[in-house]
Design a protein around this motif. Structure first.
Motif, PDB file in Angstrom:
ATOM      1  N   TRP A  71       0.838  -1.211   0.000  1.00 34.02           N
ATOM      2  CA  TRP A  71       0.000   0.000   0.000  1.00 34.02           C
ATOM      3  C   TRP A  71       0.866   1.252   0.000  1.00 34.02           C
ATOM      4  O   TRP A  71       0.652   2.175  -0.796  1.00 34.02           O
ATOM      5  N   ARG A  72       1.862   1.271   0.862  1.00 42.07           N
ATOM      6  CA  ARG A  72       2.746   2.432   0.946  1.00 42.07           C
ATOM      7  C   ARG A  72       3.556   2.593  -0.349  1.00 42.07           C
ATOM      8  O   ARG A  72       3.734   3.708  -0.850  1.00 42.07           O
ATOM      9  N   ARG A  73       4.012   1.473  -0.908  1.00 41.35           N
ATOM     10  CA  ARG A  73       4.805   1.530  -2.143  1.00 41.35           C
ATOM     11  C   ARG A  73       3.960   2.040  -3.320  1.00 41.35           C
ATOM     12  O   ARG A  73       4.423   2.878  -4.102  1.00 41.35           O
ATOM     13  N   GLU A  74       2.720   1.583  -3.426  1.00 43.62           N
ATOM     14  CA  GLU A  74       1.888   2.001  -4.555  1.00 43.62           C
ATOM     15  C   GLU A  74       1.449   3.457  -4.432  1.00 43.62           C
ATOM     16  O   GLU A  74       1.354   4.165  -5.449  1.00 43.62           O
ATOM     17  N   LEU A  75       1.216   3.932  -3.221  1.00 44.09           N
ATOM     18  CA  LEU A  75       0.974   5.365  -3.055  1.00 44.09           C
ATOM     19  C   LEU A  75       2.218   6.161  -3.445  1.00 44.09           C
ATOM     20  O   LEU A  75       2.120   7.260  -4.020  1.00 44.09           O
ATOM     21  N   GLY A  76       3.403   5.614  -3.161  1.00 46.36           N
ATOM     22  CA  GLY A  76       4.642   6.253  -3.598  1.00 46.36           C
ATOM     23  C   GLY A  76       4.766   6.297  -5.108  1.00 46.36           C
ATOM     24  O   GLY A  76       5.267   7.286  -5.675  1.00 46.36           O
ATOM     25  N   LEU A  77       4.304   5.258  -5.803  1.00 47.13           N
ATOM     26  CA  LEU A  77       4.331   5.263  -7.270  1.00 47.13           C
ATOM     27  C   LEU A  77       3.385   6.327  -7.827  1.00 47.13           C
ATOM     28  O   LEU A  77       3.713   6.999  -8.817  1.00 47.13           O
ATOM     29  N   LEU A  78       2.233   6.486  -7.198  1.00 48.68           N
ATOM     30  CA  LEU A  78       1.319   7.553  -7.620  1.00 48.68           C
ATOM     31  C   LEU A  78       1.937   8.929  -7.371  1.00 48.68           C
ATOM     32  O   LEU A  78       1.793   9.851  -8.185  1.00 48.68           O
TER      33      LEU A  78
END
Length: 341
Positions: free
Chosen positions: A234-241
């Motif tokens: 979750w944290r990684r994908e928010l970082g990608l956004l």
């Protein structure tokens, strides 16, 4: 003194015995107040330190406003127990929580950043495995938004959108065809060109739009939810956004969808700050209107569905729509695109 007392059968009452009941009650109230303050203190400490920490704190941060209730109860118990330190502790927790959940100023009264060139209505909806497909189709026909961001749209949903949403009205589409929660789509009245979406477990397609002759980047958002086993992803994908938004800093951007995060999550605030984005509902004065779970009556719940925009846009209004068949409320935001570049 009566005979029984003189004979020693019953001891004489003492001041300690007479006050034992109230004193025990105050001690119990103090213990309960301390227990009630543990969770709000941990959550507010994370919010103050600008971190989401580890499970269960990311999950609890989504419901930060509702921690006012146990903290308020703790203050009343601390006053009853006459414990000054407990009272001070509860007051500090309540003050910090209240500060973080205070209403924000809206952006409706701000001077526009430049002349308006187009009005754009954006609708985002999580259909919960396609269960609200018919409701969404009806909402599209009723509201007629210019852009529609659809999450959790499996094959049956995709086929229904293709057959029942007129191509004449929405001739341009960008989709990730997948089953279950992974399917997603962007429907547009404006011309679209292909763009590379964010690589993620759930589909997050992107597109380049032309609105009033101007380029506008579109990005659908649907990172994994912060369930205990998926918090790192979750944290990684928010970082990608966040990185996607930062890479588009030189052009207008609309990023919309189910972010599985609220403004009280540090990862979401980092996306806003680093990506140079603003939250449409917040600017329209609806920053605490819940979008999930829809089964709870308002104002219960959390706002995890958002329409985020770059500084090229101003926000005119935001409305949350109830759709049957899904655990999310849809969000309809009216934007104005300004000539600022």
């Amino acid at each position: 003194m009566d005979q029984e007392t003189r004979d020693g059968r019953y001891p004489a009452a003492t001041p300690y015995d007479a006050g034992r009941g109230p004193a025990a009650g105050r001690r119990g109230g103090a213990w309960l107040a301390g227990l009630l303050l543990v969770v709000p203190t941990a959550v507010v400490a994370c919010r103050s330190a600008d971190t989401d920490a580890v499970t269960p704190l990311p999950q609890l941060l989504a419901f930060l406003p509702w921690l006012l209730l146990p903290a308020g109860a703790a203050l009343l118990l601390a006053l009853f127990a006459r414990r000054r330190l407990l009272v001070a502790w509860a007051v500090v927790v309540l003050a910090l929580t209240g500060w973080f959940v205070r209403p924000y100023d809206t952006g409706l009264a701000e001077d526009p950043p430049g002349p308006a060139v187009a009005r754009v209505e954006v609708l985002t909806a999580n259909l919960e495995f396609g269960g609200a497909t018919d409701e969404l189709i009806a909402a599209i026909a009723r509201e007629r938004p210019g852009l529609v961001f659809v999450q959790e749209c499996p094959a049956v949903c995709s086929e229904a959108l293709a057959s029942e949403v007129l191509r004449a009205d929405y001739p341009y589409r960008s989709a990730v065809e997948a089953g279950g929660a992974a399917g997603s789509a962007i429907l547009s009245r404006y011309p679209l060109a292909p763009a590379t979406g964010v690589r993620s477990v759930l589909g997050m397609p992107a597109a380049h739009a032309r609105v009033a002759g101007r380029p506008v980047d579109l990005q659908l958002a649907h990172p994994l939810p912060p369930v205990p086993e998926a918090v790192p992803d979750w944290r990684r994908e928010l970082g990608l956004l966040r990185d996607r938004a930062a890479a588009a800093a030189d052009r207008p951007l609309v990023m919309a969808g189910d972010f599985n995060a609220t403004q009280d999550h540090a990862a979401f605030r980092d996306l806003l700050e680093t990506g140079g984005l603003r939250d449409g509902a917040l600017l329209a004065g609806a920053s605490r209107t819940p979008s999930w779970p829809a089964a709870l009556p308002r104002p219960l719940g959390a706002q995890i569905d958002h329409v985020l925009v770059s500084e090229d846009f101003s926000v005119r209004s935001a409305r949350f729509l109830d759709l049957g068949g899904t655990d999310h409320r849809a969000l309809l935001v009216t934007l104005e695109l300004h000539d600022v570049r």
